[in-house]
Design an enzyme around this catalytic site. Structure first.
Site, short mmCIF file in Angstrom:
data_model
loop_
_atom_site.label_atom_id
_atom_site.label_comp_id
_atom_site.label_asym_id
_atom_site.label_seq_id
_atom_site.Cartn_x
_atom_site.Cartn_y
_atom_site.Cartn_z
N PRO A 72 65.95 47.67 46.52
CA PRO A 72 65.01 47.78 47.73
C PRO A 72 65.80 48.77 48.54
O PRO A 72 66.80 48.61 49.08
CB PRO A 72 65.08 46.26 48.41
N ALA A 88 64.64 50.76 52.31
CA ALA A 88 63.61 51.18 53.38
C ALA A 88 63.25 52.69 53.50
O ALA A 88 64.44 53.54 53.49
CB ALA A 88 64.18 50.53 54.75
N CYS A 134 71.22 42.90 55.24
CA CYS A 134 71.10 44.16 55.86
C CYS A 134 72.05 44.28 56.92
O CYS A 134 72.19 43.65 57.89
CB CYS A 134 69.78 44.35 56.43
N LYS A 183 69.25 38.43 48.38
CA LYS A 183 70.07 39.59 48.26
C LYS A 183 71.16 39.45 49.40
O LYS A 183 70.88 39.43 50.62
CB LYS A 183 69.26 40.98 48.23
N ASN A 225 75.40 44.94 42.41
CA ASN A 225 75.07 46.09 42.97
C ASN A 225 76.04 46.65 43.82
O ASN A 225 77.06 46.07 44.54
CB ASN A 225 73.91 45.50 44.04
N GLY A 226 76.17 48.12 43.72
CA GLY A 226 76.99 48.93 44.61
C GLY A 226 77.58 50.03 43.80
O GLY A 226 78.43 49.45 42.69
N ASP A 227 77.34 51.37 44.03
CA ASP A 227 77.99 52.29 43.26
C ASP A 227 77.65 52.62 41.74
O ASP A 227 78.47 53.31 41.07
CB ASP A 227 79.58 52.26 43.61
N GLY A 274 70.58 51.51 43.59
CA GLY A 274 69.96 52.17 44.87
C GLY A 274 70.01 53.51 44.63
O GLY A 274 69.25 54.38 44.17
N ARG A 275 71.06 54.01 45.56
CA ARG A 275 71.22 55.58 45.68
C ARG A 275 71.18 56.18 44.47
O ARG A 275 70.81 57.19 44.38
CB ARG A 275 72.35 55.75 46.66
#
Ligand SMILES: Cc1cc2nc3c(=O)[nH]c(=O)nc-3n(C[C@H](O)[C@H](O)[C@H](O)COP(=O)(O)O)c2cc1C
Length: 317
Positions: free
Chosen positions: A16, A18, A99, A138, A199-201, A223-224
């Site tokens: 997710p 935003a 968050c 999460k 999750n992450g990187d 994500g990114r």
């Protein structure tokens, strides 16, 4: 405990984000094989009040199934009302306990709850027993490196009925900087029986493989790495199924933007989101900085489309 978590076609999940994971981008990620996509975080307090603009943020459609709506909040009664509002619009409700944004922490939501494991337990228990769809959580590692409590939080989520945990392997204080510490994903996986998404990187197929091998996680949440590059989901699935995958050329990336634009027009996505994605899909392509300067000044959808067509010609030449 046997998890009621759904069987997914792929073990990849679009994280997710935003302002990024609007319905158009989620549909494109699904088209490229993401096993699951999640809405951006939605305020349970605002939803419980019946706030119109928050209601509009719930932009899920049937083609996206399985649909996941992510809620943030700290007030159990509002979270319950919000979850009840969402339950017939989705297959999963995800709770945001990660968050790090100050306006979210100030209201005691998101990662602020990592300091209140009992409250997390109460929230997850109430929602799991009130709504008819699985609840997932999460989380992050903890508030800071000296206070990591991800294993405790993950266990609390599991014991109170969560069906899956996604762990972003950074602390609240890290925000989005520094390296994600995957060792903790492995620790969490070893300490709970429900599925775990790491999750992450993760930005490449190699990162995906490494995360699965190093942590043993069930799902990889991206994500990114998927921004401007939802084709990554296809690359991962192709690699898993055939042992090989294709690189994406600049021309193909621009085609991917036009696919996004098609979905965006159909679902009335606002211009700010579209411009954001136009930048993301062209990032790194030679000559794109000039294009982006013009893009930032554009005020109409038609203008964005025209600029992208011009840029496409230039890339082809
Ligand atoms: C622009 C942006 C918006 C985000 N919004 C959300 C959100 O609404 N809910 C959430 O749980 N995480 C949110 N995140 C965090 C991501 O889901 C993810 O945990 C984080 O980016 C780490 O994964 P990555 O290294 O693959 O990007 C956001 C991240 C970014 C960069």
């Amino acid at each position: 405990m046997e998890s009621k978590f759904l069987q997914l076609k792929s073990d990849t999940i679009l994280a997710p984000m935003a302002g990024v994971t609007d319905i158009a981008f989620r549909l494109l990620a699904k088209e490229y094989g993401a096993g699951l996509t999640v809405t951006e975080m939605i305020s349970a307090n605002a939803l419980a009040r019946g706030n119109n603009s928050t209601i509009k943020m719930i932009d899920v459609v049937d083609e996206e199934k399985p649909r996941v709506i992510q809620l943030f909040g700290q007030n159990i009664s509002n979270l319950t009302k919000a979850a009840q509002y969402c339950e017939d619009k989705c297959e999963i409700i995800d709770l945001n306990f990660g968050c790090p944004a100050s306006k979210i922490i100030r209201q005691g939501s998101g990662s602020a709850l990592l300091e209140r494991p009992q409250q997390i337990g109460r929230i997850v228990k109430t929602l799991s027993s009130t709504v008819n769809v699985p609840i997932t959580c999460k989380i992050r590692l903890g508030i800071r490196k000296s206070k990591i409590n991800a294993i405790e939080i993950a266990k609390v989520c599991e014991q109170n009925g969560a069906q899956m945990i996604a762990i972003h392997a950074r602390t609240q204080k890290q925000g989005y900087t520094g390296k994600a510490d995957w060792d903790w994903i492995k620790e969490v996986k070893q300490n709970v029986s429900i599925p775990v998404a790491g999750n992450g990187d993760v930005r490449t197929v190699k990162d995906y493989i490494r995360m699965k091998e190093e942590t043993g996680c069930d799902y990889v949440m991206i994500g990114r790495g998927a921004m401007g590059n939802p084709y990554l989901f296809k690359q991962i699935n192709d690699y898993v199924n055939t042992g090989k995958y294709e690189e994406r050329t600049p021309q193909q990336k621009i085609k991917d933007f036009f696919k996004y634009l098609g979905y965006a027009k159909k679902h009335n996505i606002n211009l700010t989101h579209i411009k954001f994605h136009a930048q993301a899909f062209t990032k790194g392509i030679p000559g794109s900085s000039k294009f982006r300067n013009k893009l930032m000044r554009s005020k109409k959808l038609e203008e964005v489309s025209m600029l992208m067509k011009e840029f496409e010609k230039q890339v082809k030449e």
